[in-house]
Design a protein around this motif. Sequence first.
Motif, PDB file in Angstrom:
ATOM      1  N   TYR A  85     -55.411  31.502  31.035  1.00 43.18           N
ATOM      2  CA  TYR A  85     -56.489  31.429  32.022  1.00 43.18           C
ATOM      3  C   TYR A  85     -57.813  31.865  31.377  1.00 43.18           C
ATOM      4  O   TYR A  85     -57.827  32.658  30.429  1.00 43.18           O
ATOM      5  CB  TYR A  85     -56.186  32.327  33.215  1.00 43.18           C
ATOM      6  N   PRO A  86     -58.933  31.384  31.905  1.00 46.45           N
ATOM      7  CA  PRO A  86     -60.235  31.705  31.299  1.00 46.45           C
ATOM      8  C   PRO A  86     -60.488  33.201  31.136  1.00 46.45           C
ATOM      9  O   PRO A  86     -61.080  33.621  30.136  1.00 46.45           O
ATOM     10  CB  PRO A  86     -61.242  31.071  32.268  1.00 46.45           C
ATOM     11  N   GLN A  87     -60.051  34.005  32.097  1.00 45.11           N
ATOM     12  CA  GLN A  87     -60.344  35.439  32.044  1.00 45.11           C
ATOM     13  C   GLN A  87     -59.636  36.145  30.889  1.00 45.11           C
ATOM     14  O   GLN A  87     -59.969  37.281  30.556  1.00 45.11           O
ATOM     15  CB  GLN A  87     -59.990  36.123  33.363  1.00 45.11           C
ATOM     16  N   TRP A  88     -58.676  35.455  30.269  1.00 46.03           N
ATOM     17  CA  TRP A  88     -57.943  36.061  29.159  1.00 46.03           C
ATOM     18  C   TRP A  88     -58.337  35.482  27.803  1.00 46.03           C
ATOM     19  O   TRP A  88     -57.735  35.831  26.785  1.00 46.03           O
ATOM     20  CB  TRP A  88     -56.433  35.911  29.372  1.00 46.03           C
ATOM     21  N   LEU A  89     -59.320  34.617  27.770  1.00 44.43           N
ATOM     22  CA  LEU A  89     -59.698  33.985  26.510  1.00 44.43           C
ATOM     23  C   LEU A  89     -60.152  34.996  25.461  1.00 44.43           C
ATOM     24  O   LEU A  89     -59.706  34.974  24.313  1.00 44.43           O
ATOM     25  CB  LEU A  89     -60.805  32.950  26.742  1.00 44.43           C
ATOM     26  N   GLN A  90     -61.036  35.886  25.845  1.00 44.37           N
ATOM     27  CA  GLN A  90     -61.592  36.814  24.862  1.00 44.37           C
ATOM     28  C   GLN A  90     -60.551  37.812  24.380  1.00 44.37           C
ATOM     29  O   GLN A  90     -60.494  38.135  23.185  1.00 44.37           O
ATOM     30  CB  GLN A  90     -62.817  37.513  25.448  1.00 44.37           C
ATOM     31  N   LEU A  91     -59.729  38.318  25.291  1.00 47.07           N
ATOM     32  CA  LEU A  91     -58.675  39.235  24.872  1.00 47.07           C
ATOM     33  C   LEU A  91     -57.690  38.527  23.936  1.00 47.07           C
ATOM     34  O   LEU A  91     -57.270  39.098  22.917  1.00 47.07           O
ATOM     35  CB  LEU A  91     -57.943  39.789  26.087  1.00 47.07           C
ATOM     36  N   THR A  92     -57.326  37.307  24.278  1.00 45.57           N
ATOM     37  CA  THR A  92     -56.382  36.565  23.439  1.00 45.57           C
ATOM     38  C   THR A  92     -56.956  36.313  22.060  1.00 45.57           C
ATOM     39  O   THR A  92     -56.266  36.462  21.039  1.00 45.57           O
ATOM     40  CB  THR A  92     -55.996  35.240  24.114  1.00 45.57           C
ATOM     41  N   ARG A  93     -58.233  35.952  21.998  1.00 45.11           N
ATOM     42  CA  ARG A  93     -58.869  35.743  20.693  1.00 45.11           C
ATOM     43  C   ARG A  93     -58.903  37.044  19.893  1.00 45.11           C
ATOM     44  O   ARG A  93     -58.649  37.046  18.687  1.00 45.11           O
ATOM     45  CB  ARG A  93     -60.288  35.190  20.893  1.00 45.11           C
ATOM     46  N   ARG A  94     -59.183  38.148  20.560  1.00 45.79           N
ATOM     47  CA  ARG A  94     -59.194  39.441  19.873  1.00 45.79           C
ATOM     48  C   ARG A  94     -57.833  39.756  19.273  1.00 45.79           C
ATOM     49  O   ARG A  94     -57.729  40.200  18.119  1.00 45.79           O
ATOM     50  CB  ARG A  94     -59.604  40.541  20.849  1.00 45.79           C
ATOM     51  N   GLU A  95     -56.781  39.517  20.063  1.00 42.09           N
ATOM     52  CA  GLU A  95     -55.432  39.806  19.584  1.00 42.09           C
ATOM     53  C   GLU A  95     -55.050  38.889  18.422  1.00 42.09           C
ATOM     54  O   GLU A  95     -54.390  39.324  17.470  1.00 42.09           O
ATOM     55  CB  GLU A  95     -54.427  39.664  20.726  1.00 42.09           C
ATOM     56  N   LEU A  96     -55.464  37.635  18.493  1.00 35.28           N
ATOM     57  CA  LEU A  96     -55.210  36.724  17.370  1.00 35.28           C
ATOM     58  C   LEU A  96     -55.963  37.181  16.120  1.00 35.28           C
ATOM     59  O   LEU A  96     -55.414  37.176  15.014  1.00 35.28           O
ATOM     60  CB  LEU A  96     -55.617  35.299  17.747  1.00 35.28           C
ATOM     61  N   ASP A  97     -57.209  37.552  16.312  1.00 40.00           N
ATOM     62  CA  ASP A  97     -58.004  38.027  15.171  1.00 40.00           C
ATOM     63  C   ASP A  97     -57.366  39.265  14.543  1.00 40.00           C
ATOM     64  O   ASP A  97     -57.342  39.405  13.308  1.00 40.00           O
ATOM     65  CB  ASP A  97     -59.431  38.352  15.617  1.00 40.00           C
ATOM     66  N   ASN A  98     -56.856  40.153  15.363  1.00 47.80           N
ATOM     67  CA  ASN A  98     -56.229  41.367  14.850  1.00 47.80           C
ATOM     68  C   ASN A  98     -54.997  41.069  13.991  1.00 47.80           C
ATOM     69  O   ASN A  98     -54.622  41.880  13.140  1.00 47.80           O
ATOM     70  CB  ASN A  98     -55.832  42.296  16.004  1.00 47.80           C
ATOM     71  N   ARG A  99     -54.398  39.916  14.247  1.00 49.17           N
ATOM     72  CA  ARG A  99     -53.227  39.513  13.470  1.00 49.17           C
ATOM     73  C   ARG A  99     -53.575  38.490  12.385  1.00 49.17           C
ATOM     74  O   ARG A  99     -52.690  37.894  11.793  1.00 49.17           O
ATOM     75  CB  ARG A  99     -52.150  38.941  14.396  1.00 49.17           C
ATOM     76  N   GLN A 105     -68.400  28.960  26.954  1.00 51.23           N
ATOM     77  CA  GLN A 105     -69.136  30.167  26.555  1.00 51.23           C
ATOM     78  C   GLN A 105     -68.179  31.277  26.125  1.00 51.23           C
ATOM     79  O   GLN A 105     -68.518  32.094  25.256  1.00 51.23           O
ATOM     80  CB  GLN A 105     -70.018  30.642  27.711  1.00 51.23           C
ATOM     81  N   LEU A 106     -66.992  31.308  26.710  1.00 47.46           N
ATOM     82  CA  LEU A 106     -66.000  32.327  26.383  1.00 47.46           C
ATOM     83  C   LEU A 106     -65.225  31.990  25.109  1.00 47.46           C
ATOM     84  O   LEU A 106     -64.382  32.766  24.671  1.00 47.46           O
ATOM     85  CB  LEU A 106     -65.026  32.515  27.550  1.00 47.46           C
ATOM     86  N   GLY A 107     -65.489  30.823  24.547  1.00 43.87           N
ATOM     87  CA  GLY A 107     -64.924  30.499  23.245  1.00 43.87           C
ATOM     88  C   GLY A 107     -63.708  29.601  23.234  1.00 43.87           C
ATOM     89  O   GLY A 107     -63.026  29.509  22.204  1.00 43.87           O
ATOM     90  N   THR A 108     -63.436  28.914  24.324  1.00 41.93           N
ATOM     91  CA  THR A 108     -62.280  28.025  24.305  1.00 41.93           C
ATOM     92  C   THR A 108     -62.515  26.874  23.336  1.00 41.93           C
ATOM     93  O   THR A 108     -63.644  26.415  23.131  1.00 41.93           O
ATOM     94  CB  THR A 108     -61.978  27.475  25.707  1.00 41.93           C
ATOM     95  N   ASN A 109     -61.431  26.393  22.758  1.00 40.28           N
ATOM     96  CA  ASN A 109     -61.476  25.237  21.864  1.00 40.28           C
ATOM     97  C   ASN A 109     -60.961  23.970  22.527  1.00 40.28           C
ATOM     98  O   ASN A 109     -61.188  22.866  22.028  1.00 40.28           O
ATOM     99  CB  ASN A 109     -60.621  25.503  20.617  1.00 40.28           C
TER     100      ASN A 109
END
Length: 245
Positions: free
Chosen positions: A50-64, A96-100
């Motif tokens: 969902y859109p509200q989780w885009l930034q958190l998901t990207r952060r978690e991916l970046d951390n890995r 704007q939230l960074g979806t691809n």
Amino acid sequence: MTMSDVHDAQLALACLDYTRLQEHDSEDAMCQFVAQINTAYALPAALCVYPQWLQLTRRELDNRNLQQIPLATVTNFPTGDEDLTTVLAQTREALQLGTNEIDLVLPYRALQQGDEQKALEYVRQSRELCANKAKLKVIIESGELSLSQVRIASRIAIAGGADFIKTSTGKVAINATPEAVAVIFDEVAHSGRAVGVKVSGGVKNLSQAQLYLDMAVNTMGGAWLTPFNFRFGASSLLGELYKVL
């Protein structure tokens, strides 16, 4: 387990839009969702949230160090009943939230009532916003349509500029079926356009995935069968493929 099964599991995994679209979720649940990805195997084609989780998901991916995995999100989801202004606002926000990738639900009830122009406008105007920014995958909700309506919906998605035609939201009683997917493949094959197919809803194990992989090869050819052209949308399939591998 055969070598063919292992090959198919690897291919299905590479073509998987690993999905979590629960109405009530938490940060911990989303972090665990990302943590399920096992880097010993092929990476999923995208993560769909969902859109509200885009930034958190990207952060978690970046951390890995998994920055290469694209993010997808949904608009007009799941009912397809939002007005066009709202859907376009959802699309702008998601970009704007960074979806691809954007998975847009076609207003299929309007299509059922014969309003093909309304359905086309949702695709066209969403495509305009996504141009050079994100892939557009159009969910036609095939289980709610007759096969003739699946054909019309597929043609509308193609005419509107969709990058993919996606079967289902996974939120209705009937989701992907071989009969509907066969119609979608037929329309894509005869369109002369580079449009992909995403089979979503009800694909939970390798044998079910293999059915659609075989259909793709038989209709489109083996060289076509890549994440650029074909996707599965599923939440539980990831773990089942890991078990095979």
